[in-house]
Design a protein around this motif. Structure first.
Motif, PDB file in Angstrom:
ATOM      1  N   ALA A  49       0.740  18.571   1.491  1.00  0.00           N
ATOM      2  CA  ALA A  49       1.127  18.000   0.315  1.00  0.00           C
ATOM      3  C   ALA A  49       1.407  16.587   1.163  1.00  0.00           C
ATOM      4  CB  ALA A  49       2.772  18.735   0.481  1.00  0.00           C
ATOM      5  N   ARG A  50       0.820  15.432   0.097  1.00  0.00           N
ATOM      6  CA  ARG A  50       0.958  14.291   1.192  1.00  0.00           C
ATOM      7  C   ARG A  50       2.412  13.608   0.318  1.00  0.00           C
ATOM      8  NH1 ARG A  50      -1.228  13.421   5.623  1.00  0.00           N
ATOM      9  NH2 ARG A  50      -1.385  10.845   4.588  1.00  0.00           N
ATOM     10  N   VAL A  51       2.834  12.524   0.831  1.00  0.00           N
ATOM     11  CA  VAL A  51       3.937  11.588   0.140  1.00  0.00           C
ATOM     12  C   VAL A  51       3.273  10.411   1.106  1.00  0.00           C
ATOM     13  CG1 VAL A  51       5.525  12.852   0.056  1.00  0.00           C
ATOM     14  CG2 VAL A  51       5.449  12.370   2.079  1.00  0.00           C
ATOM     15  N   MET A  52       4.114   9.630   0.468  1.00  0.00           N
ATOM     16  CA  MET A  52       3.922   7.826   1.031  1.00  0.00           C
ATOM     17  C   MET A  52       4.561   7.615   2.142  1.00  0.00           C
ATOM     18  SD  MET A  52       3.883   4.310  -1.272  1.00  0.00           S
ATOM     19  CE  MET A  52       5.363   3.536  -0.804  1.00  0.00           C
ATOM     20  N   ALA A  53       4.310   7.681   3.454  1.00  0.00           N
ATOM     21  CA  ALA A  53       5.054   7.116   4.873  1.00  0.00           C
ATOM     22  C   ALA A  53       6.225   6.204   4.301  1.00  0.00           C
ATOM     23  CB  ALA A  53       4.060   6.950   5.653  1.00  0.00           C
ATOM     24  N   PRO A  54       7.295   6.382   5.125  1.00  0.00           N
ATOM     25  CA  PRO A  54       7.723   5.353   4.951  1.00  0.00           C
ATOM     26  C   PRO A  54       7.674   3.783   5.463  1.00  0.00           C
ATOM     27  CG  PRO A  54       9.279   7.561   5.453  1.00  0.00           C
ATOM     28  CD  PRO A  54       7.286   7.322   5.447  1.00  0.00           C
ATOM     29  N   GLY A  55       7.950   2.923   4.997  1.00  0.00           N
ATOM     30  CA  GLY A  55       7.504   1.489   5.423  1.00  0.00           C
ATOM     31  C   GLY A  55       5.950   1.562   5.355  1.00  0.00           C
ATOM     32  N   LEU A  56       5.169   2.282   4.207  1.00  0.00           N
ATOM     33  CA  LEU A  56       3.793   1.639   4.272  1.00  0.00           C
ATOM     34  C   LEU A  56       3.589   0.194   4.248  1.00  0.00           C
ATOM     35  CD1 LEU A  56       0.643   2.824   4.343  1.00  0.00           C
ATOM     36  CD2 LEU A  56       1.080   3.822   2.570  1.00  0.00           C
ATOM     37  N   LEU A  57       4.002   0.611   2.719  1.00  0.00           N
ATOM     38  CA  LEU A  57       3.962  -1.209   2.090  1.00  0.00           C
ATOM     39  C   LEU A  57       4.980  -1.700   1.579  1.00  0.00           C
ATOM     40  CD1 LEU A  57       3.130   1.060  -1.816  1.00  0.00           C
ATOM     41  CD2 LEU A  57       1.392  -0.656   0.433  1.00  0.00           C
ATOM     42  N   GLU A  58       4.687  -3.149   1.573  1.00  0.00           N
ATOM     43  CA  GLU A  58       5.998  -4.275   1.832  1.00  0.00           C
ATOM     44  C   GLU A  58       6.455  -4.117   0.283  1.00  0.00           C
ATOM     45  OE1 GLU A  58       6.306  -5.725   4.001  1.00  0.00           O
ATOM     46  OE2 GLU A  58       5.451  -6.013   5.878  1.00  0.00           O
ATOM     47  N   GLN A  59       7.328  -4.585  -0.330  1.00  0.00           N
ATOM     48  CA  GLN A  59       8.194  -4.277  -1.207  1.00  0.00           C
ATOM     49  C   GLN A  59       7.209  -4.705  -2.175  1.00  0.00           C
ATOM     50  OE1 GLN A  59      10.734  -2.479  -1.512  1.00  0.00           O
ATOM     51  NE2 GLN A  59      10.305  -2.800  -3.767  1.00  0.00           N
ATOM     52  N   HIS A  60       6.733  -6.365  -2.085  1.00  0.00           N
ATOM     53  CA  HIS A  60       5.497  -7.070  -2.910  1.00  0.00           C
ATOM     54  C   HIS A  60       4.493  -6.048  -3.022  1.00  0.00           C
ATOM     55  CE1 HIS A  60       4.087  -8.766   0.019  1.00  0.00           C
ATOM     56  NE2 HIS A  60       2.733  -8.329  -0.604  1.00  0.00           N
ATOM     57  N   GLU A  61       4.068  -5.218  -2.363  1.00  0.00           N
ATOM     58  CA  GLU A  61       3.156  -4.562  -2.287  1.00  0.00           C
ATOM     59  C   GLU A  61       3.401  -3.388  -3.579  1.00  0.00           C
ATOM     60  OE1 GLU A  61      -0.111  -5.043   1.209  1.00  0.00           O
ATOM     61  OE2 GLU A  61       2.076  -3.903   1.678  1.00  0.00           O
TER      62      GLU A  61
ATOM     63  N   ALA B 215      -6.307  -4.040   0.398  1.00  0.00           N
ATOM     64  CA  ALA B 215      -5.875  -3.555   0.951  1.00  0.00           C
ATOM     65  C   ALA B 215      -4.603  -2.765   0.341  1.00  0.00           C
ATOM     66  CB  ALA B 215      -5.203  -4.989   1.673  1.00  0.00           C
ATOM     67  N   PRO B 216      -3.867  -2.811  -0.769  1.00  0.00           N
ATOM     68  CA  PRO B 216      -2.118  -1.858  -1.111  1.00  0.00           C
ATOM     69  C   PRO B 216      -2.794  -1.224  -1.046  1.00  0.00           C
ATOM     70  CG  PRO B 216      -2.282  -4.520  -1.936  1.00  0.00           C
ATOM     71  CD  PRO B 216      -3.909  -4.376  -1.187  1.00  0.00           C
ATOM     72  N   TYR B 217      -4.628  -0.918  -2.501  1.00  0.00           N
ATOM     73  CA  TYR B 217      -5.231   0.216  -2.538  1.00  0.00           C
ATOM     74  C   TYR B 217      -5.265   0.951  -1.403  1.00  0.00           C
ATOM     75  CZ  TYR B 217      -4.471  -2.408  -7.045  1.00  0.00           C
ATOM     76  OH  TYR B 217      -3.561  -2.581  -8.073  1.00  0.00           O
ATOM     77  N   ALA B 218      -5.798   0.615  -0.855  1.00  0.00           N
ATOM     78  CA  ALA B 218      -6.706   1.413   1.030  1.00  0.00           C
ATOM     79  C   ALA B 218      -4.841   1.999   1.201  1.00  0.00           C
ATOM     80  CB  ALA B 218      -7.245   0.666   0.900  1.00  0.00           C
ATOM     81  N   LYS B 219      -4.120   1.154   1.343  1.00  0.00           N
ATOM     82  CA  LYS B 219      -2.789   2.177   2.128  1.00  0.00           C
ATOM     83  C   LYS B 219      -2.177   2.866   1.050  1.00  0.00           C
ATOM     84  CE  LYS B 219      -1.165  -2.172   3.893  1.00  0.00           C
ATOM     85  NZ  LYS B 219       0.261  -3.244   4.182  1.00  0.00           N
ATOM     86  N   LEU B 220      -2.659   3.204  -0.099  1.00  0.00           N
ATOM     87  CA  LEU B 220      -2.270   3.913  -0.914  1.00  0.00           C
ATOM     88  C   LEU B 220      -2.369   5.067  -0.711  1.00  0.00           C
ATOM     89  CD1 LEU B 220       0.141   4.721  -3.351  1.00  0.00           C
ATOM     90  CD2 LEU B 220      -1.643   3.878  -4.667  1.00  0.00           C
ATOM     91  N   LEU B 221      -3.936   5.134  -0.751  1.00  0.00           N
ATOM     92  CA  LEU B 221      -5.220   6.061  -0.699  1.00  0.00           C
ATOM     93  C   LEU B 221      -6.043   6.350   0.331  1.00  0.00           C
ATOM     94  CD1 LEU B 221      -6.814   4.550  -3.805  1.00  0.00           C
ATOM     95  CD2 LEU B 221      -5.414   7.122  -3.992  1.00  0.00           C
ATOM     96  N   GLY B 222      -5.244   5.518   1.089  1.00  0.00           N
ATOM     97  CA  GLY B 222      -6.065   6.294   2.898  1.00  0.00           C
ATOM     98  C   GLY B 222      -4.726   7.252   3.808  1.00  0.00           C
ATOM     99  N   PRO B 223      -5.099   7.507   4.779  1.00  0.00           N
ATOM    100  CA  PRO B 223      -4.260   8.188   5.525  1.00  0.00           C
ATOM    101  C   PRO B 223      -3.085   8.506   6.142  1.00  0.00           C
ATOM    102  CG  PRO B 223      -6.496   7.561   6.585  1.00  0.00           C
ATOM    103  CD  PRO B 223      -6.336   6.868   5.592  1.00  0.00           C
ATOM    104  N   SER B 224      -2.724   7.095   5.663  1.00  0.00           N
ATOM    105  CA  SER B 224      -0.785   7.459   5.210  1.00  0.00           C
ATOM    106  C   SER B 224      -0.089   7.282   4.288  1.00  0.00           C
ATOM    107  CB  SER B 224      -0.853   6.171   6.464  1.00  0.00           C
ATOM    108  OG  SER B 224      -0.987   5.872   8.252  1.00  0.00           O
ATOM    109  N   GLY B 225      -1.201   7.175   3.387  1.00  0.00           N
ATOM    110  CA  GLY B 225      -0.968   7.576   1.819  1.00  0.00           C
ATOM    111  C   GLY B 225      -0.382   8.787   1.318  1.00  0.00           C
ATOM    112  N   PHE B 226      -1.260   8.879   0.309  1.00  0.00           N
ATOM    113  CA  PHE B 226      -2.206   9.763  -0.578  1.00  0.00           C
ATOM    114  C   PHE B 226      -3.311  10.352   0.388  1.00  0.00           C
ATOM    115  CE2 PHE B 226       0.697   7.948  -3.718  1.00  0.00           C
ATOM    116  CZ  PHE B 226       2.109   8.782  -3.375  1.00  0.00           C
TER     117      PHE B 226
END
Length: 670
Positions: free
Chosen positions: A356-368, A428-439
């Protein structure tokens, strides 16, 4: 109270699954067979007071394949951690024996299924014979001690499950199953009104029973019985309209119109399901607000059944925006599209079982986060369900990449690969979302190089495509890669573009580095990058859309200049300006070009460009070095190697020796 953490070991799909933090509310998504229903059943083993105890005894098929089997002494555990009940004295009392942390206050309940702990077995004195289900026991215990049995805790920290394809109409018609009955018991009418109604009903029943026709029927029955049984049978039948006082609330029915003439049977299955869910949610809200109320976790399986996509989006956007203990499992991109990103739980099938993957807390800025949630509309939420994702700048790539793949005999759709336009260049935001610290989803990026210099272009703005690659490398790679890339890019920007056309010296090395992480940077823009590869097809597509011999001739000449690499900025601008002019446009041109592209043999075209015979292997580095079209072809080559274990332009020997496709790792640089 909130479900904070879940850990499952050796149960069905799950060798070792951890969801930490477990979001509230939670939306569990994943492909068929990945274990969404199994996850819910694991939760029920711990928390569902309505699950019969016999179903807590597991069978051989409930044990994970790579765990010791039931015959070998399997042990299955499901741990749930509960938090946010500091201000609830009832919860603190019920869960007192399960507390594992005081700051913050956390309780742990664990379902344990294992061989019976007889003294002989503990001493190793029993014969080593295969175990059967009769040799096992189960318990639910608190904290860390299996002897600390807490079977009653599930009646307070409870869960209620609405299975998929629920027959809401049937349930609403049965008082013993309808949440409407339960809701009325939580907020019953005033007792004085109940007493008045019951008195009136008793009087009315008595009056109706004295009706002449009713009495006549009673006389007929008595006469018939006396004739059949004779005078020795002590039987004196009578008729009366019966009704128990306690049936008053059970007799209420839900109608779908204000005049109470149209029942639930007169509406659609989807509408009935919405009504059922509304009643259940309201009943749970009232129970939680009661002084002795339980804090129920509501679980709904595949709630999209029978609901129109627009209603799905509206209904669940509302529900998921509320502070409630709600868990959904879904296949619906419409529900995923309106799910807050922190609520998403993505189940993935891996070589070690479902993870299972969940988004790590604080991974994204609020606007991202806000921008990404807007992006995940009904057309783009499919990237969360895809086996692979290619992020691109605009609509032209979404038409042309699948067409190029098909022209090589490689179907992106067949492998669950989605080409998704982000309608921009900020990857960059999409890479955060789909990357190792995201999903942690496999993804690639194709971006234009936009390597143009003008008098207004400051040095630090040069090579914007490589700058985008650097932004993504900072997310996917460590400093040992990102910092040298940044230094080399800064040095590269000091050079002016060659006046005769072509790239800056050393640019190719940075393109190769970025490609190693799945980031493919073209020289300029897609249409001109493809000119050396698709000159004939681009000419034909333009001629399909544009009228006038002079206009067609001018485009063909401009395209030939760009195809004969290297080309200058002015030459490339001449191609783009003609495509953007009415009635063509870049999107319409890409649509038409895709149709022509699908007719060509891409491997043969690649070999023509390289000058390679049919038996010479084409390496990824060969493709990446091609002028213009190299990064696009290298991207498709990378995808085909990962999903089909074939290069984009295979030799006859490679086609004959291909191996069956294996599972693609969850996230592996390109």
């Amino acid at each position: 109270m909130q479900l904070r953490r879940l850990c499952i070991r050796h149960f069905r799909n799950f060798e070792h699954l951890v969801i930490d933090p477990f979001p509230t509310p939670a939306v569990i998504v994943g492909e068929n067979g990945v274990g969404k229903s199994n996850l819910l059943h694991a939760l029920r083993l711990v928390l569902d007071p309505d699950l019969p105890d016999r179903r807590r005894y597991l069978q051989p098929e409930d044990i994970h394949d790579r765990s010791p089997s039931l015959a070998e002494g399997a042990e299955v555990t499901v741990e749930v951690e509960l938090a946010d009940f500091e201000d609830d004295p009832d919860a603190r009392s019920e869960l007192d024996g399960a507390i594992i942390s005081l700051s913050p206050l956390v309780a742990r309940l664990t379902y344990l299924f294992r061989p019976k702990q007889s003294p002989a077995r503990l001493l190793g004195e029993e014969p080593a014979e295969p175990l059967t289900p009769n040799d096992y026991e189960w318990t639910v215990y608190g904290a860390i001690d299996p002897s600390n049995t807490m079977l009653a805790a599930k009646r307070y920290a409870a869960m209620s499950v609405l299975p998929a394809l629920r027959d809401a109409e049937h349930d609403l018609a049965r008082p013993d199953r309808s949440p409407l009955t339960s809701l009325l018991r939580e907020r019953p009418p005033a007792q004085a009104n109940i007493d008045k109604t019951l008195k009136t009903m008793r009087t009315a029943r008595e009056d109706l029973g004295r009706d002449a026709n009713v009495q006549h029927i009673a006389d007929l029955i008595r006469s018939r019985v006396a004739t059949m049984a004779g005078p020795r049978m002590n039987l004196d039948p009578s008729l009366a309209f019966a009704g128990r006082d306690e049936d008053l609330l059970r007799s209420i029915r839900l109608f779908i119109d204000a005049s109470a003439t149209r029942g639930i049977d007169r509406t659609s299955t989807g509408t009935a399901n919405v009504l059922y869910l509304a009643l259940l949610l309201e009943r749970l809200r009232l129970r939680r607000s009661a002084t002795d109320g339980e804090d129920t976790l509501l679980v709904v399986e595949e709630p999209e059944a029978h609901l129109h996509p627009t209603l799905q989006r509206h209904l669940f956007a509302h529900l998921l925006g509320q502070p409630n203990r709600l868990v959904l499992t879904t296949h619906s991109p419409h529900i995923a599209a309106v799910t807050p990103l922190p609520s998403m739980v993505l189940l993935l099938d891996t070589t070690t079982g479902t993870q299972a993957r969940v988004m790590a807390p604080g991974l994204l800025e609020q606007h991202e986060r806000a921008d990404l949630e807007r992006y995940l509309n009904v057309n783009r939420a499919e990237i969360l369900f895809a086996q692979g994702v290619v992020l691109v700048e605009g609509v032209a790539e979404t038409y042309l990449l699948p067409a190029l793949a098909r022209s090589a005999g490689f179907d992106l759709d067949a492998h669950g690969i989605v080409v998704a336009s982000i309608d921009g260049t900020d990857f960059a935001p999409y890479a955060k979302l789909l990357g190792p610290s995201g999903f942690n989803r496999p993804f690639s990026i194709l971006t234009d190089g936009d390597a143009t210099d003008t008098e207004e272009t400051e040095i630090y703005r040069r090579e914007p495509g490589l700058r985008r690659a650097l932004d993504v490398l900072k997310i996917l790679a460590d400093d040992s890669v990102a910092e040298p890339f940044r230094d080399a890019l800064n040095a590269l920007r000091q050079q002016d573009l060659p006046t005769a056309g072509g790239p800056r010296d050393g640019r190719h090395n940075l393109v190769v580095t970025a490609a190693g992480f799945g980031i493919f940077v073209g020289p300029d823009t897609l249409e001109t990058d493809l000119a050396p590869l698709l000159t004939a097809e681009m000419t034909a597509a333009f001629n399909d859309l544009a009228t006038g011999a002079r206009r067609r001739q001018n485009f063909a000449q401009a395209l030939e200049q760009v195809a004969a690499s290297p080309s200058t900025e002015d030459q490339r601008a001449g191609v783009i300006s003609r495509i953007e002019r009415d009635p063509v446009s870049k999107g319409r041109f890409a649509q038409r070009l895709a149709d022509h592209v699908e007719q060509l043999n891409l491997p043969d075209r690649i070999r023509q460009l390289l000058g390679y015979p049919s038996d010479r292997p084409v390496a990824s580095s060969d493709l990446l070095a091609l002028p213009g079209c190299g990064p696009v072809l290298a991207l498709l080559d990378d995808l085909r190697r990962r999903y089909e274990h074939l290069p984009l332009a295979p030799t006859p020997m490679q086609l004959g020796a291909r191996t069956p496709p294996a599972q693609v790792p969850a996230n592996e640089p390109g």
